[in-house]
Design an enzyme around this catalytic site. Structure first.
Site, PDB file in Angstrom:
ATOM      1  N   GLY A  10     -50.718  39.078 -48.207  1.00  0.00           N
ATOM      2  CA  GLY A  10     -50.368  39.226 -49.910  1.00  0.00           C
ATOM      3  C   GLY A  10     -51.614  38.090 -49.845  1.00  0.00           C
ATOM      4  O   GLY A  10     -52.150  37.817 -49.113  1.00  0.00           O
ATOM      5  N   ASN A  32     -44.438  44.943 -44.998  1.00  0.00           N
ATOM      6  CA  ASN A  32     -44.628  46.105 -45.865  1.00  0.00           C
ATOM      7  C   ASN A  32     -45.520  46.857 -45.931  1.00  0.00           C
ATOM      8  O   ASN A  32     -46.026  48.237 -46.164  1.00  0.00           O
ATOM      9  CB  ASN A  32     -43.299  46.694 -46.087  1.00  0.00           C
ATOM     10  CG  ASN A  32     -43.440  46.116 -47.816  1.00  0.00           C
ATOM     11  OD1 ASN A  32     -44.985  46.089 -48.300  1.00  0.00           O
ATOM     12  ND2 ASN A  32     -42.567  46.917 -48.968  1.00  0.00           N
ATOM     13  N   GLY A  36     -49.759  44.006 -50.079  1.00  0.00           N
ATOM     14  CA  GLY A  36     -50.909  43.762 -48.991  1.00  0.00           C
ATOM     15  C   GLY A  36     -51.992  44.243 -48.444  1.00  0.00           C
ATOM     16  O   GLY A  36     -52.232  45.984 -48.793  1.00  0.00           O
ATOM     17  N   TYR A 144     -39.067  42.135 -62.174  1.00  0.00           N
ATOM     18  CA  TYR A 144     -39.729  41.104 -61.847  1.00  0.00           C
ATOM     19  C   TYR A 144     -38.778  39.542 -62.020  1.00  0.00           C
ATOM     20  O   TYR A 144     -38.936  38.862 -61.100  1.00  0.00           O
ATOM     21  CB  TYR A 144     -40.637  40.350 -61.844  1.00  0.00           C
ATOM     22  CG  TYR A 144     -42.183  39.256 -61.136  1.00  0.00           C
ATOM     23  CD1 TYR A 144     -41.688  39.921 -59.811  1.00  0.00           C
ATOM     24  CD2 TYR A 144     -43.579  38.574 -62.165  1.00  0.00           C
ATOM     25  CE1 TYR A 144     -43.425  38.557 -58.930  1.00  0.00           C
ATOM     26  CE2 TYR A 144     -43.607  37.736 -61.179  1.00  0.00           C
ATOM     27  CZ  TYR A 144     -43.604  38.229 -59.462  1.00  0.00           C
ATOM     28  OH  TYR A 144     -44.238  37.185 -58.865  1.00  0.00           O
TER      29      TYR A 144
END
Ligand code: UDP
Length: 310
Positions: A10, A32, A36, A144
């Protein structure tokens, strides 16, 4: 030291990984690659003390020892977490739980990458660490906000029960090179639009505020939290307390890019926080840190970076 860094591909993850590597540490990076970037992996692969494992953090088996775990794996931009709600919740809940469980009987420090979003649409401003927040538990952003809040609760439960050295960093808006152009966040959107001479998309009337921290300042703060031996405060806001209206960010970017774009106003997404600004007194005291790079200076560097892709 040996570091496990989740979310290494990221934007923030790749920068902090480089800092650890340059300081001579070994880094095992996990990602994963859902949001990213492979390019970041390319940069990190140039370091001989870097290793990479492609996996979900919730499936990661910690069969080696580390000195520090820095858990940043999660979608972080509203566009991404609304697109990947379950993956976001899983990384912050099951992923955090998995990491904590793996170290409960070991002397490994865990630094949890939380967010200013735990304050939701705050009713007080600026936000200090003792504020509980104002979060809509069932709104679009809750995937989130609530999973980060749950992750924080998990960290504190493991700290209380097993006395693990956990540290929670609430990262406020951060920007700089290596952000994705299509990330959906305000600074990449405005810079890309300005450089292409397209209209800048201001959501709502643009009077909502944010406080933007340049990546180099953020990396320094995270590095200090990770490496400080003894810490008094487990929960720290990290961000730049310079608060600015979104409409003014648009104006500055137009000026710095000498763009001929106009501004167009679109509807405000649901639960978009109206004010966001960190109190950073704890960080100032605990890690002797405060941001040094002004918004204008940071934007200039970020604009230069984005020019390469236009
Ligand atoms: N925003 C905007 N135009 C855009 C993208 C975002 O006006 O093209 C606004 C958004 O509504 C919010 C602020 O900019 O008020 C910051 O949004 P961002 O998605 O960068 O991150 P947030 O702080 O909301 O997580």
């Amino acid at each position: 030291m040996r570091i496990l860094l989740t979310g290494v591909c990221g934007f923030i993850g790749s920068h902090i990984a480089e800092k650890f590597l340059k300081e001579g540490n070994e880094v095992l990076g996990v990602d994963n690659l859902l949001t990213g970037r492979e390019e970041n992996l390319g940069i990190l692969s140039g370091y001989k003390n870097f290793e990479f494992k492609k996996t979900n953090v919730e499936d990661f088996v910690a069969d080696q020892d580390f000195d520090i775990i820095l858990h940043l794996a999660s979608c972080a931009s509203p566009k991404d977490y609304i697109k990947y709600p379950l993956e976001t919740m899983s990384a912050n809940s099951k992923g955090t739980w998995n990491l904590l469980e793996s170290i409960k009987s070991k002397k490994i420090r865990l630094v949890y990458g939380s967010t200013s979003e735990v304050y939701g649409d705050p009713l007080i401003t600026p936000q200090h660490e003792e504020y509980y927040g104002n979060v809509n538990p069932v709104g679009e952003r809750s995937v989130y906000d609530e999973s980060k809040r749950f992750g924080e609760a998990l960290c504190m439960a493991y700290y209380r029960k097993f006395n693990i050295d956990v540290r929670i960093i609430r990262i406020f808006n951060t920007y700089g090179p290596r952000m994705k152009m299509e990330d959906g966040r305000v600074i990449p959107n405005f810079i890309t639009q300005a450089l292409k001479n397209e209209d800048l998309t201001v959501y709502g009337d643009g009077n909502q505020t944010r406080s933007f921290c340049y990546i180099d300042d953020m990396v320094e703060a995270i590095y200090r939290v990770c490496t400080k031996e003894n810490i008094k405060e487990r929960i720290l806001n990290l961000g730049n307390p310079y608060e600015i209206k979104i409409i003014d960010v648009a104006r500055i970017i137009l000026k710095l890019t000498s763009s001929s774009s106009d501004i167009k106003f679109l509807s405000l997404p649901p639960d978009d926080p109206k004010r966001r600004c960190p109190v950073i007194d704890r960080a100032k005291k605990e890690i002797e840190w405060e941001p040094r790079i002004s918004l204008e200076e940071g934007l200039k560097k970020t604009i230069e970076y984005f020019k390469r892709f236009i």
